[in-house]
Design a protein around this motif. Structure first.
Motif, mmCIF file in Angstrom:
data_model
loop_
_atom_site.group_PDB
_atom_site.id
_atom_site.type_symbol
_atom_site.label_atom_id
_atom_site.label_comp_id
_atom_site.label_asym_id
_atom_site.label_seq_id
_atom_site.Cartn_x
_atom_site.Cartn_y
_atom_site.Cartn_z
ATOM 1 N N ALA A 65 6.431 16.735 -4.399
ATOM 2 C CA ALA A 65 5.001 17.154 -3.910
ATOM 3 C C ALA A 65 4.189 16.152 -4.166
ATOM 4 N N ASP A 66 4.188 15.538 -5.211
ATOM 5 C CA ASP A 66 3.322 14.310 -5.489
ATOM 6 C C ASP A 66 3.482 12.953 -4.571
ATOM 7 N N LEU A 67 4.930 12.975 -4.244
ATOM 8 C CA LEU A 67 5.139 11.630 -3.586
ATOM 9 C C LEU A 67 4.873 11.722 -1.955
ATOM 10 N N LEU A 68 5.150 13.192 -1.664
ATOM 11 C CA LEU A 68 4.994 13.604 -0.293
ATOM 12 C C LEU A 68 3.144 13.258 0.111
ATOM 13 N N ASP A 69 2.277 13.742 -0.974
ATOM 14 C CA ASP A 69 0.952 13.579 -0.992
ATOM 15 C C ASP A 69 0.530 12.085 -0.988
ATOM 16 N N ILE B 223 2.246 9.793 0.272
ATOM 17 C CA ILE B 223 2.794 8.954 1.548
ATOM 18 C C ILE B 223 2.054 9.854 2.710
ATOM 19 N N LYS B 224 1.227 10.667 2.547
ATOM 20 C CA LYS B 224 0.449 11.452 3.404
ATOM 21 C C LYS B 224 1.351 12.026 4.432
ATOM 22 N N LEU B 225 2.435 12.553 4.014
ATOM 23 C CA LEU B 225 3.495 13.387 4.837
ATOM 24 C C LEU B 225 3.905 14.894 4.287
ATOM 25 N N HIS C 234 15.158 11.756 12.336
ATOM 26 C CA HIS C 234 14.871 11.492 13.895
ATOM 27 C C HIS C 234 13.684 12.129 14.616
ATOM 28 N N GLN C 235 13.108 12.906 13.775
ATOM 29 C CA GLN C 235 11.889 13.818 14.205
ATOM 30 C C GLN C 235 10.533 12.681 13.780
ATOM 31 N N LEU C 236 10.674 11.798 12.963
ATOM 32 C CA LEU C 236 9.458 10.852 12.417
ATOM 33 C C LEU C 236 9.750 9.549 13.212
ATOM 34 N N SER C 237 8.344 9.101 13.131
ATOM 35 C CA SER C 237 8.093 7.728 13.843
ATOM 36 C C SER C 237 8.462 6.804 12.774
ATOM 37 N N GLY C 238 9.041 5.453 13.139
ATOM 38 C CA GLY C 238 9.232 4.616 12.295
ATOM 39 C C GLY C 238 8.342 4.150 11.062
ATOM 40 N N GLY C 239 6.953 4.221 11.358
ATOM 41 C CA GLY C 239 6.396 4.054 10.233
ATOM 42 C C GLY C 239 6.436 5.162 9.223
ATOM 43 N N GLN C 240 6.568 6.588 9.464
ATOM 44 C CA GLN C 240 6.855 7.492 8.567
ATOM 45 C C GLN C 240 8.387 7.359 7.970
ATOM 46 N N GLN C 241 9.240 6.921 8.813
ATOM 47 C CA GLN C 241 10.393 6.794 8.158
ATOM 48 C C GLN C 241 10.402 5.830 6.896
ATOM 49 N N GLU D 289 -1.251 -0.062 4.322
ATOM 50 C CA GLU D 289 -1.072 1.257 3.469
ATOM 51 C C GLU D 289 -0.177 1.243 2.258
ATOM 52 N N VAL D 290 0.756 0.414 2.497
ATOM 53 C CA VAL D 290 1.848 0.187 1.344
ATOM 54 C C VAL D 290 1.302 -0.559 0.323
ATOM 55 N N ARG D 291 0.371 -1.516 0.663
ATOM 56 C CA ARG D 291 -0.335 -2.197 -0.591
ATOM 57 C C ARG D 291 -1.269 -1.300 -1.316
ATOM 58 N N ASP D 292 -1.936 -0.436 -0.637
ATOM 59 C CA ASP D 292 -2.842 0.651 -1.422
ATOM 60 C C ASP D 292 -2.253 1.402 -2.093
ATOM 61 N N ILE D 293 -1.086 1.967 -1.761
ATOM 62 C CA ILE D 293 -0.178 2.978 -2.422
ATOM 63 C C ILE D 293 0.260 2.235 -3.634
ATOM 64 N N LEU D 294 0.766 1.056 -3.621
ATOM 65 C CA LEU D 294 1.309 0.384 -4.694
ATOM 66 C C LEU D 294 -0.085 0.115 -5.602
ATOM 67 N N LYS D 295 -1.065 -0.391 -5.465
ATOM 68 C CA LYS D 295 -2.311 -0.905 -5.958
ATOM 69 C C LYS D 295 -2.654 0.408 -6.820
#
Length: 242
Positions: A118-122, A124-126, A135-142, A178-184
């Protein structure tokens, strides 16, 4: 910030071909570093050596005070506390988003596992996509799911091998931010391997430019732009794809 990763005078080769003659660098806790250079320069080999997928033929690799690799001993990847995000995402097509994320934490009890997912889904905003399949996700979502899966076991360091290269230019730029923000925001130490200087400059605090397995310069993005140490670095900074 204390030093978390020390790569000390390592060399790597495939059969008799030397890929990295000697490489040294360090990464501090909470820092995002990038290994940048053209195809075949040895950056992915270095990353694979840190992950434990490749042996080293000299030097040593130390993470959080523990020796991971020496000439005579290589700790297996699953015991290194290293997370890995691959170029092709490597998601399991038959598993949902939440089950992909849970793959590396099956040893946790159900309550802890559910809370972590739940924490990780939140993060990554998914959270609304938990029951979707890759296969139901975009490349960025994957790619965000791949990031969450790599972070689920709480690795000491995250390694990313050309994670945005399969995306179009616009999405690559937005996702890298987005990834930089998550890591920081989560104080996650990471190394990004890329051939794209714009990508490296967007994500990394420190960048190491490699050519033929040799580290040409290790510096922050502004220093690389303003004060390249040699012609190769100057040319690569001026001509890398964006």
């Amino acid at each position: 910030m204390s030093t978390l990763l020390n790569v000390k005078q390592i060399s790597c080769r495939y059969d008799d071909k030397v890929i990295i003659p000697e490489l040294s660098f360090s990464v501090k806790q909470g820092q995002i570093a990038s290994l940048l250079g053209p195809s075949g320069c040895g950056k992915t080999t270095a990353l694979r050596a840190i992950a434990g997928f490749e042996p080293i033929y000299s030097g040593e690799i130390e993470l959080a005070g523990n020796i991971l690799s020496t000439v005579n001993d290589t700790l297996v990847p699953e015991k290194r506390k290293v997370g890995m995000v691959f170029q092709d995402y490597a998601l399991f097509p038959h598993l949902t988003v939440k089950d992909n994320i849970a793959f590396g934490i099956q040893d946790k009890d159900k309550t802890e596992r559910t809370a972590k997912i739940a924490d990780l889904l939140d993060m990554i905003k998914l959270k609304d996509y938990a029951s979707y399949y890759p296969h139901q996700l975009s490349g960025g979502q994957q790619q965000r799911v791949a990031l969450a899966r790599a972070l689920a076991p709480n690795p000491v360091i995250l390694l990313m091998d050309e994670p945005f290269s399969n995306l179009d230019t616009e999405l690559r730029r937005s996702l890298s931010l987005e990834v930089r923000d998550i890591l920081k925001q989560n104080n996650i130490t990471a190394i990004l391997v890329t051939h794209d200087q714009t990508e490296a400059f967007t994500v990394a605090d420190e960048i190491g430019v490699l050519d033929n397995g040799v580290l040409q310069q290790w510096a922050d993005p502004e220093t690389l732009r303003q004060h390249p140490v040699n012609g190769f670095v100057a040319n690569f900074m001026g001509n890398s794809a964006s």
